[in-house]
Design a protein around this motif. Structure first.
Motif, PDB file in Angstrom:
ATOM      1  N   SER A 148      22.651  48.880  42.925  1.00  0.00           N
ATOM      2  CA  SER A 148      21.793  48.362  43.990  1.00  0.00           C
ATOM      3  C   SER A 148      20.355  48.387  43.489  1.00  0.00           C
ATOM      4  O   SER A 148      20.080  48.886  42.394  1.00  0.00           O
ATOM      5  CB  SER A 148      21.938  49.187  45.277  1.00  0.00           C
ATOM      6  OG  SER A 148      21.154  50.357  45.209  1.00  0.00           O
ATOM      7  N   ARG A 149      19.457  47.884  44.304  1.00  0.00           N
ATOM      8  CA  ARG A 149      18.038  47.852  43.926  1.00  0.00           C
ATOM      9  C   ARG A 149      17.332  49.172  44.242  1.00  0.00           C
ATOM     10  O   ARG A 149      16.148  49.316  43.949  1.00  0.00           O
ATOM     11  CB  ARG A 149      17.330  46.696  44.633  1.00  0.00           C
ATOM     12  CG  ARG A 149      17.894  45.337  44.234  1.00  0.00           C
ATOM     13  CD  ARG A 149      17.185  44.199  44.933  1.00  0.00           C
ATOM     14  NE  ARG A 149      17.351  44.300  46.372  1.00  0.00           N
ATOM     15  CZ  ARG A 149      16.706  43.560  47.262  1.00  0.00           C
ATOM     16  NH1 ARG A 149      15.824  42.667  46.868  1.00  0.00           N
ATOM     17  NH2 ARG A 149      16.916  43.703  48.541  1.00  0.00           N
ATOM     18  N   ASP A 150      18.054  50.135  44.809  1.00  0.00           N
ATOM     19  CA  ASP A 150      17.445  51.420  45.159  1.00  0.00           C
ATOM     20  C   ASP A 150      16.989  52.177  43.912  1.00  0.00           C
ATOM     21  O   ASP A 150      17.504  51.970  42.815  1.00  0.00           O
ATOM     22  CB  ASP A 150      18.445  52.283  45.928  1.00  0.00           C
ATOM     23  CG  ASP A 150      18.782  51.699  47.286  1.00  0.00           C
ATOM     24  OD1 ASP A 150      17.851  51.490  48.076  1.00  0.00           O
ATOM     25  OD2 ASP A 150      19.970  51.449  47.543  1.00  0.00           O
ATOM     26  N   SER A 151      16.068  53.106  44.119  1.00  0.00           N
ATOM     27  CA  SER A 151      15.543  53.931  43.025  1.00  0.00           C
ATOM     28  C   SER A 151      16.577  54.965  42.579  1.00  0.00           C
ATOM     29  O   SER A 151      17.535  55.266  43.302  1.00  0.00           O
ATOM     30  CB  SER A 151      14.281  54.659  43.495  1.00  0.00           C
ATOM     31  OG  SER A 151      14.635  55.626  44.482  1.00  0.00           O
ATOM     32  N   LEU A 152      16.353  55.530  41.396  1.00  0.00           N
ATOM     33  CA  LEU A 152      17.233  56.610  40.928  1.00  0.00           C
ATOM     34  C   LEU A 152      17.173  57.802  41.878  1.00  0.00           C
ATOM     35  O   LEU A 152      18.182  58.462  42.118  1.00  0.00           O
ATOM     36  CB  LEU A 152      16.863  57.043  39.508  1.00  0.00           C
ATOM     37  CG  LEU A 152      17.368  56.131  38.394  1.00  0.00           C
ATOM     38  CD1 LEU A 152      16.838  56.606  37.047  1.00  0.00           C
ATOM     39  CD2 LEU A 152      18.883  56.049  38.384  1.00  0.00           C
ATOM     40  N   LYS A 153      15.987  58.082  42.443  1.00  0.00           N
ATOM     41  CA  LYS A 153      15.861  59.190  43.387  1.00  0.00           C
ATOM     42  C   LYS A 153      16.746  58.941  44.612  1.00  0.00           C
ATOM     43  O   LYS A 153      17.461  59.837  45.072  1.00  0.00           O
ATOM     44  CB  LYS A 153      14.406  59.381  43.811  1.00  0.00           C
ATOM     45  CG  LYS A 153      14.220  60.535  44.759  1.00  0.00           C
ATOM     46  CD  LYS A 153      12.774  60.775  45.123  1.00  0.00           C
ATOM     47  CE  LYS A 153      12.718  61.992  46.026  1.00  0.00           C
ATOM     48  NZ  LYS A 153      11.419  62.200  46.613  1.00  0.00           N
ATOM     49  N   SER A 154      16.713  57.732  45.135  1.00  0.00           N
ATOM     50  CA  SER A 154      17.568  57.380  46.271  1.00  0.00           C
ATOM     51  C   SER A 154      19.049  57.510  45.885  1.00  0.00           C
ATOM     52  O   SER A 154      19.854  58.063  46.642  1.00  0.00           O
ATOM     53  CB  SER A 154      17.264  55.952  46.729  1.00  0.00           C
ATOM     54  OG  SER A 154      18.150  55.563  47.756  1.00  0.00           O
ATOM     55  N   HIS A 155      19.384  57.015  44.695  1.00  0.00           N
ATOM     56  CA  HIS A 155      20.767  57.121  44.200  1.00  0.00           C
ATOM     57  C   HIS A 155      21.194  58.583  44.057  1.00  0.00           C
ATOM     58  O   HIS A 155      22.324  58.945  44.394  1.00  0.00           O
ATOM     59  CB  HIS A 155      20.921  56.432  42.851  1.00  0.00           C
ATOM     60  CG  HIS A 155      21.037  54.940  42.913  1.00  0.00           C
ATOM     61  ND1 HIS A 155      21.306  54.231  44.050  1.00  0.00           N
ATOM     62  CD2 HIS A 155      20.925  54.022  41.922  1.00  0.00           C
ATOM     63  CE1 HIS A 155      21.361  52.940  43.767  1.00  0.00           C
ATOM     64  NE2 HIS A 155      21.130  52.791  42.481  1.00  0.00           N
ATOM     65  N   ASP A 156      20.299  59.423  43.530  1.00  0.00           N
ATOM     66  CA  ASP A 156      20.624  60.849  43.379  1.00  0.00           C
ATOM     67  C   ASP A 156      20.913  61.485  44.740  1.00  0.00           C
ATOM     68  O   ASP A 156      21.866  62.255  44.884  1.00  0.00           O
ATOM     69  CB  ASP A 156      19.483  61.599  42.676  1.00  0.00           C
ATOM     70  CG  ASP A 156      19.432  61.334  41.183  1.00  0.00           C
ATOM     71  OD1 ASP A 156      20.471  60.947  40.597  1.00  0.00           O
ATOM     72  OD2 ASP A 156      18.351  61.519  40.590  1.00  0.00           O
ATOM     73  N   SER A 188      20.315  51.861  39.056  1.00  0.00           N
ATOM     74  CA  SER A 188      19.108  51.452  39.766  1.00  0.00           C
ATOM     75  C   SER A 188      18.627  50.145  39.142  1.00  0.00           C
ATOM     76  O   SER A 188      18.373  50.078  37.942  1.00  0.00           O
ATOM     77  CB  SER A 188      18.038  52.533  39.626  1.00  0.00           C
ATOM     78  OG  SER A 188      16.849  52.109  40.225  1.00  0.00           O
ATOM     79  N   ASP A 189      18.542  49.093  39.960  1.00  0.00           N
ATOM     80  CA  ASP A 189      18.167  47.765  39.468  1.00  0.00           C
ATOM     81  C   ASP A 189      16.992  47.200  40.283  1.00  0.00           C
ATOM     82  O   ASP A 189      17.102  46.136  40.889  1.00  0.00           O
ATOM     83  CB  ASP A 189      19.391  46.840  39.546  1.00  0.00           C
ATOM     84  CG  ASP A 189      19.203  45.529  38.804  1.00  0.00           C
ATOM     85  OD1 ASP A 189      18.433  45.500  37.824  1.00  0.00           O
ATOM     86  OD2 ASP A 189      19.828  44.533  39.214  1.00  0.00           O
ATOM     87  N   PRO A 190      15.839  47.922  40.296  1.00  0.00           N
ATOM     88  CA  PRO A 190      14.716  47.479  41.133  1.00  0.00           C
ATOM     89  C   PRO A 190      14.126  46.145  40.688  1.00  0.00           C
ATOM     90  O   PRO A 190      13.581  45.412  41.510  1.00  0.00           O
ATOM     91  CB  PRO A 190      13.697  48.609  40.994  1.00  0.00           C
ATOM     92  CG  PRO A 190      14.016  49.248  39.680  1.00  0.00           C
ATOM     93  CD  PRO A 190      15.511  49.126  39.536  1.00  0.00           C
ATOM     94  N   ASP A 191      14.245  45.809  39.416  1.00  0.00           N
ATOM     95  CA  ASP A 191      13.706  44.528  38.938  1.00  0.00           C
ATOM     96  C   ASP A 191      14.753  43.415  38.993  1.00  0.00           C
ATOM     97  O   ASP A 191      14.493  42.290  38.567  1.00  0.00           O
ATOM     98  CB  ASP A 191      13.126  44.674  37.531  1.00  0.00           C
ATOM     99  CG  ASP A 191      14.166  45.110  36.511  1.00  0.00           C
ATOM    100  OD1 ASP A 191      15.347  45.282  36.872  1.00  0.00           O
ATOM    101  OD2 ASP A 191      13.794  45.280  35.334  1.00  0.00           O
ATOM    102  N   GLU A 192      15.934  43.741  39.520  1.00  0.00           N
ATOM    103  CA  GLU A 192      17.015  42.778  39.766  1.00  0.00           C
ATOM    104  C   GLU A 192      17.590  42.137  38.503  1.00  0.00           C
ATOM    105  O   GLU A 192      18.149  41.041  38.550  1.00  0.00           O
ATOM    106  CB  GLU A 192      16.556  41.702  40.760  1.00  0.00           C
ATOM    107  CG  GLU A 192      16.141  42.279  42.082  1.00  0.00           C
ATOM    108  CD  GLU A 192      15.554  41.258  43.045  1.00  0.00           C
ATOM    109  OE1 GLU A 192      15.508  40.050  42.717  1.00  0.00           O
ATOM    110  OE2 GLU A 192      15.139  41.674  44.141  1.00  0.00           O
ATOM    111  N   THR A 193      17.511  42.824  37.364  1.00  0.00           N
ATOM    112  CA  THR A 193      18.058  42.278  36.126  1.00  0.00           C
ATOM    113  C   THR A 193      19.564  42.058  36.233  1.00  0.00           C
ATOM    114  O   THR A 193      20.057  40.957  35.964  1.00  0.00           O
ATOM    115  CB  THR A 193      17.751  43.220  34.941  1.00  0.00           C
ATOM    116  OG1 THR A 193      16.340  43.364  34.837  1.00  0.00           O
ATOM    117  CG2 THR A 193      18.307  42.684  33.638  1.00  0.00           C
ATOM    118  N   LEU A 194      20.300  43.098  36.619  1.00  0.00           N
ATOM    119  CA  LEU A 194      21.752  42.952  36.756  1.00  0.00           C
ATOM    120  C   LEU A 194      22.104  42.080  37.953  1.00  0.00           C
ATOM    121  O   LEU A 194      23.058  41.297  37.901  1.00  0.00           O
ATOM    122  CB  LEU A 194      22.433  44.310  36.876  1.00  0.00           C
ATOM    123  CG  LEU A 194      22.676  45.060  35.578  1.00  0.00           C
ATOM    124  CD1 LEU A 194      23.304  46.413  35.848  1.00  0.00           C
ATOM    125  CD2 LEU A 194      23.537  44.267  34.639  1.00  0.00           C
TER     126      LEU A 194
END
Length: 156
Positions: free
Chosen positions: A70-78, A92-98
């Motif tokens: 998802s676009r969430d941060s690693l902190k959110s994912h953790d 974490s894909d905040p720049d939407e690469t994947l």
């Protein structure tokens, strides 16, 4: 960068996850379920993650790993991983690469407004790194069972 399509190898990429750096090489030598979801800790996304978690041993029996994106941060994912005891990586894909590579960014209706967001989608990648199946715009109920059935049949 063009989108990945069924029958083609996933192109080179690098992404950060809750379990370290992930590249297309992580898809080699085992089946991979790569699932994209809109947002950590929302009802549908939580249920989907729990369903993958609860079926993880069955996926492992078919030599398959699960990776969420998802676009969430690693902190959110953790935080999400900790609260839900998720044993698989969340990218974490905040720049939407994947998200762009797999063409999951769509215009959606939310509370009567058009918003750009992640279309809930799942992709099955074979042990050679080739995309073999996709589910797009899916509903959570029963989805993980469908994916497990596809993996089990493909892995035979």
């Amino acid at each position: 960068m063009s989108s990945v399509t069924i029958g083609n190898a996933v192109p080179a990429f690098t992404a950060q996850s809750t379990q370290g750096e992930i590249t297309q090489n992580n898809f080699l030598s085992q089946w991979t379920v790569l699932y994209f979801y809109p947002k950590d800790s929302t009802p549908g996304c939580t249920t989907q993650a729990q369903n993958f978690r609860d079926q993880l041993e069955n996926f492992k029996a078919a030599n398959c790993q699960i990776i969420g994106v998802s676009r969430d941060s690693l902190k959110s994912h953790d935080n999400f991983t900790g609260k839900q005891s998720l044993p698989f990586a969340l990218v974490s894909d905040p720049d939407e690469t994947l998200c762009t590579l797999f063409d999951v960014m769509k215009m959606k209706n939310m509370y009567g407004k058009q918003v750009r967001g992640v279309e809930r989608s799942t992709f099955l990648i074979d042990p050679k790194g080739v995309l073999v199946k996709e589910w797009r715009g899916l509903r959570v109920p029963g989805h993980v069972d469908q994916v497990l059935q596809a993996v089990t049949e493909a892995a035979r």
